[in-house]
Design an enzyme around this catalytic site. Structure first.
Site, PDB file in Angstrom:
ATOM      1  N   GLY B  72      23.982 -39.335  99.366  1.00  0.00           N
ATOM      2  CA  GLY B  72      23.737 -38.987 101.068  1.00  0.00           C
ATOM      3  C   GLY B  72      23.333 -37.703 100.942  1.00  0.00           C
ATOM      4  CB  THR B  73      24.537 -34.384  99.811  1.00  0.00           C
ATOM      5  OG1 THR B  73      25.770 -34.709 100.315  1.00  0.00           O
ATOM      6  CG2 THR B  73      24.284 -32.652  99.754  1.00  0.00           C
ATOM      7  CD  GLN B 180      31.796 -41.046 107.275  1.00  0.00           C
ATOM      8  OE1 GLN B 180      32.561 -42.155 107.292  1.00  0.00           O
ATOM      9  NE2 GLN B 180      31.957 -40.358 106.228  1.00  0.00           N
ATOM     10  CB  SER B 197      26.238 -41.582 101.276  1.00  0.00           C
ATOM     11  OG  SER B 197      26.987 -41.487 100.120  1.00  0.00           O
ATOM     12  CB  ALA B 198      25.885 -46.152  97.957  1.00  0.00           C
ATOM     13  CG  HIS B 199      30.306 -42.347  97.557  1.00  0.00           C
ATOM     14  ND1 HIS B 199      31.383 -41.595  97.970  1.00  0.00           N
ATOM     15  CD2 HIS B 199      29.359 -41.557  98.071  1.00  0.00           C
ATOM     16  CE1 HIS B 199      31.205 -40.405  98.279  1.00  0.00           C
ATOM     17  NE2 HIS B 199      29.705 -40.375  98.343  1.00  0.00           N
ATOM     18  CB  CYS B 323      46.702 -24.340 105.184  1.00  0.00           C
ATOM     19  SG  CYS B 323      47.066 -25.904 105.885  1.00  0.00           S
TER      20      CYS B 323
END
Lengths: 463, 463
Positions: B72-73, B180, B197-199, B323
C-alpha cells in the site's frame, strides 16, 4: 506420450520445496507487523532478523548491510538511484555494460533523461566485457559503475573481480547485479552494492535483495520510510522473505554437485545442437559461463514459430529474437554481441532437471527446426554460380527471418565477387545479415539508408 | 488460563483462510513469468488477469485501470508521484489532510523538499476534515489532492464523496487512500486515484492496489518498466496477488453482517471504557466511523507500559502515545485532532473476533490501567483548596505522562482562579496539558518558551 519440460529457469524458477515449506510456516508465524511491540510483532521481528542473517551469509555481507526489496528490479532501481544521489557531488556519470539487465539500462536512461551521462561498455562476440574496457570508461565524475556477475541471456560470466579492482583504484563504487548467479555462489569480494532476485533461485516472487557495503555513500530516493534501513519502503513481505532466505541456503547446499551436473548437460546441448540441427550459432562464452544456461540461434528460423513448436512438444524456453518481443527489435544482448538473433532459443535448466529431458530435447529439436524452416521456404544449401553480378532483393515489409532467407536463396545466383543488396526495414536485419555473413564466410560490405525508410544491406559473395 | 487476542487488525490482519488456500494453489500454478508465451506463462497470465478482474470489481473500476504494487505504501508513493509528474504543467501544489497515512505525508514532504508546495487541511476534534475546508485549499496550481476514506488511527470516516465533488468542480484529481476501508466496501464514486493494501483485509503481505481512472494525467516516475501498465516495476508477485484478490472478494461477502457485528462490539468498548476505567477520552467520530476500530487515551498512563501490561494479559493493541514511537513524539493524527495522547490505545478487531474476547478485554483493562497508574503515582481525585495562588512545577526531563501527573497532583493546591505553571521539555506535553484541561474543565492559559529549551505551560484552576 511425453512429459513437460520447463527450461526457462532464468526467467523464473519453480518454487523450491524448502521455499514452499518455509512460506507455509511463516504464513502462520509471520503475518504481523515486525515493528510492533506485542508478541505477534516480536515473533515476526525474530523471523525477519533470522532471514536477514541467513541471506547475508549467502551474499557475503553483514546483516545490517542487507535490505529486502519487493523484486530484483526494484533492488536494481533503488540501488542505482541511491548511489547516484549519495555521490551526486562527485558527478553524474554512470558506467554500465551494454549487456546489463534492462532494469539497469532503464535506470541509466532515466539518469540520461535527467541530465546525467552514461557510458555503455561494449562486449566481445562472447558477450564479455574486458576489465580494461571497463576501467577505461571510469572518469573523475563517475558516480557508479554497474556490471552483472553473469549474463541472463547467454550465460557469460563477467570479470566482476577485475572490474571491482579497477573501480576501487578509481574510487568508484561497483554495483553487481547477481540475479543470475546468486544460486551458484557468492560474488567475489570487491563489490560495493549487490542486487539479487529470489524467484531466480527457487524462492518466491516478491523478494529482491539489495546489499550496500558500509561506507558507500547512499541516499535513498523518494519519500522517506523507516523500514529496511530506509532503502525499500512499505510493509515487509515477511513470509516470502523467510522462504527466500531458507531456499537460498538450501540451493547453495546443492550448488556444487548440481552445478557440475547441469554444466555437463548444458555442455552436451552446446556440442550437439550445431551437429543435429545445422546452420546454428551457439552464443556466449563456452567456458566462463553459468552452469545451467545455453543460448543458440538458428538460421532461417522464426523465433516465435520455434517457441510455439517447442511448446507443443512440451518444452518451455525463451527467445531473444525480434519477433518474440513487443517492440520487434532483437534482444539488446545479442545486438551488443553482434551475433545472429533469428531463431534464437535460450535454454536454462532448473535444479534437478533429469538428463532424460535434455535427451528428449535433443531428439525433438532437429525435426522442429526443420519443419519451421520448411514452412518459411528456407534454402537447403548454397547453389550454383549464376548470371548477373549484382542482385537486389526487395524484402521491405518482411520480418525476421525472411530477409536473411531471401538473401540465402539468391547468393548462389551471383558469381563469386558479385553482390546482393537486401532492402529491408526490419530491425533484426541489421544484426542478422552481418551475422549470416560471418557464419557463411561471405563478406558484409555495409548498409546505406533508403529514402523511404529502412536500409540497403550489401553482401559480396566470397565462397 | 486465558487466550490470546490480537486486536491490531489495522496494522496487519491475520491471513484469511481463503487467502491461504488461494496462495497455496497459485504457488503451484502461478510461479512462471506471465509475460512468456509457453504454457506455464500463459497459465500465469490467466491467473493474473482473473485476479485483476476480481480486484477491479471490488474496487469499482475497470481492470485496465488497476495495477498491483508491492505494498500500500508503494501504491501511495507511486500514485502521488505519478499524478504530480503527469500534471506538472498545471502546477506543483498538493493538498492533503493533516491525518493522512505517513506514506502520503512523506510523499508530500518529498515534494516540498523538491520545491513544490503542500497545504495540510486540518481536522476537527473528531479527526474529520470538512468538505468546505478541503475545497478551500484547492488552487489553480493544485496538481493533486489526497484524502483517506477513513482514518487508520481513530477510525473516523472522511467526507470523500463531498471532497471528490469539490475536486471535480476545481478540475483537480482526488487520490483516496482506501487502505482501512476497502474490506468494508468500495469507496464512493468520484475518486481519480485509489490505493489499497492487501494485508489490511486479510490478504498476504506484498500486495498493494493502485487504481488510476482513465483520463487522469499520470506519468510513472523512475526507470521505465513494461509490467503493470508501467506503474509498478518488477516481476509480479503472482501467488500473493491471486490470494489478495480472492480474499478481498471473500471479505466483501461477509462485510455486511460482520461489519454490523463488530460495530456493536466496538460500540460496547466506546461506551464501557470511560465508565470502567475513568479519566479516559475516547477519540474519533462516534457515528461516522469504521466498524472495527476504536481508540481511547487514559490520563496519567504511560502508553508503552500499558501496551506491555496488556500484552502480558494476552492482548495485542497499538498506541499513538509518544513513548511508543522512536521519535518520542505523539502520533500526528492525535496531534492534529488536539486530543489527549497519553495512555493511548487503539483496538482494531479482526474479522471473526468473538464477543467473549471483547468481554475479557473490558474485564481486564481497569485493573491493568490502575496498576500502571499506581506505578506512576498518579493522583486519585482532585483534592482540597490550598495556599499559594501561583505554583510552578518543574517537570523538565520527565516524559509523558509524568508532566500531566505532576500538574494533576498540585492543581488542588491552588485556589480557584490560581494558576499552575508546568515546565516541560516533553513534546507530548504541548498536546496533553491542553487536552487534560479540556477533560477537567480547567482553563489552559497558554505556553511560553523557556530560555534553556522546553516551555512553560500555564493552567488556571476553574473548578
Amino acid at each position: 506420450m511425453f512429459g513437460v519440460s520447463y527450461f526457462d529457469a532464468a526467467s523464473s524458477a519453480p518454487l523450491h520445496p524448502v521455499a514452499r515449506q518455509a512460506l507455509l510456516a511463516a504464513l502462520d508465524e509471520g503475518w504481523a507487523d515486525p515493528a510492533r511491540l506485542y508478541r505477534e510483532g516480536r515473533r515476526a521481528r525474530l523471523l525477519l532478523d533470522a532471514a536477514r542473517e541467513t541471506a547475508a551469509e549467502a551474499v557475503g555481507c553483514r546483516p545490517d548491510e542487507l535490505s529486502f526489496t519487493p523484486s530484483g528490479t526494484v533492488a536494481l532501481h533503488r540501488g542505482v538511484a541511491g548511489v547516484l544521489a549519495g555521490r551526486r557531488r562527485v558527478g553524474r556519470h554512470l558506467v554500465v555494460s551494454a549487456v546489463e539487465h534492462s532494469a539497469v539500462l532503464h535506470a541509466a536512461e532515466s539518469l540520461a533523461s535527467d541530465g546525467g551521462t552514461v557510458t555503455e561498455v561494449g562486449v566481445d562476440r562472447l558477450g564479455r566485457v574486458t576489465a580494461d574496457d571497463f576501467a577505461g570508461a571510469l572518469r573523475a565524475d563517475t558516480a557508479l559503475a554497474c556490471l552483472q556477475s553473469a549474463n541472463h541471456e547467454v550465460g557469460t560470466v563477467q570479470p566482476a573481480a577485475e572490474a571491482a579492482a579497477a573501480c576501487a583504484a578509481a574510487g568508484v563504487p561497483l554495483l553487481v547485479d547477481a540475479a543470475q548467479s546468486l544460486a551458484w555462489g557468492p560474488v567475489d569480494a570487491g563489490w560495493s552494492v549487490l542486487a539479487g532476485s529470489a524467484h531466480k533461485w527457487g524462492g518466491p516472487a516478491g523478494v529482491g535483495l539489495l546489499a550496500v557495503r558500509k561506507g558507500v555513500r547512499f541516499a535513498a530516493s523518494g519519500p522517506v520510510d523507516e523500514r529496511e534501513s530506509g532503502r525499500s519502503p512499505g510493509f515487509e513481505n515477511l513470509p516470502a522473505i523467510v522462504a527466500a532466505a531458507a531456499s537460498l541456503r538450501a540451493v547453495r547446499a546443492e550448488a556444487g554437485a548440481e552445478g557440475a551436473r547441469l554444466r555437463e548437460l548444458v555442455g552436451r546441448i552446446r556440442a550437439s545442437v550445431p551437429e543435429l540441427v545445422g546452420d546454428v550459432e551457439v552464443v556466449g562464452d563456452p567456458v566462463r559461463r553459468l552452469p545451467h544456461l545455453v543460448t543458440f540461434s538458428c538460421l532461417y528460423v522464426d523465433g516465435e514459430a520455434l517457441l510455439h513448436a517447442l511448446d507443443r512438444e512440451g518444452f518451455s524456453v525463451s527467445s531473444g529474437s525480434s519477433c518474440t518481443s513487443s517492440t520487434l527489435t532483437p534482444s539488446h544482448v545479442l545486438r551488443a554481441m553482434g551475433v545472429l538473433s533469428e531463431g534464437n532459443v535460450r535454454v536454462s535448466l532448473p535444479l534437478g532437471t533429469p538428463s532424460s529431458e535434455v535427451d528428449r530435447f535433443l531428439a525433438v529439436l532437429p525435426g522442429v527446426v526443420a519443419s519451421v524452416r520448411a514452412e518459411l521456404g528456407a534454402p537447403a544449401a548454397s547453389a550454383g554460380s549464376g548470371g548477373a553480378s549484382e542482385l537486389v532483393v526487395d524484402a521491405l515489409g518482411k520480418r525476421c527471418p525472411l530477409p536473411v532467407i531471401e538473401l540465402a536463396k539468391v547468393i548462389g545466383d551471383v558469381p563469386v565477387g558479385g553482390t546482393v543488396a537486401v532492402l529491408s526495414d526490419d530491425e533484426a536485419a541489421r544484426l542478422d545479415i552481418p551475422a549470416w555473413c560471418e557464419m557463411r564466410s561471405q563478406e558484409y560490405v555495409g548498409e546505406s539508408p533508403l529514402p523511404g525508410g529502412g536500409a540497403e544491406f550489401v553482401v559480396r559473395r566470397v565462397v
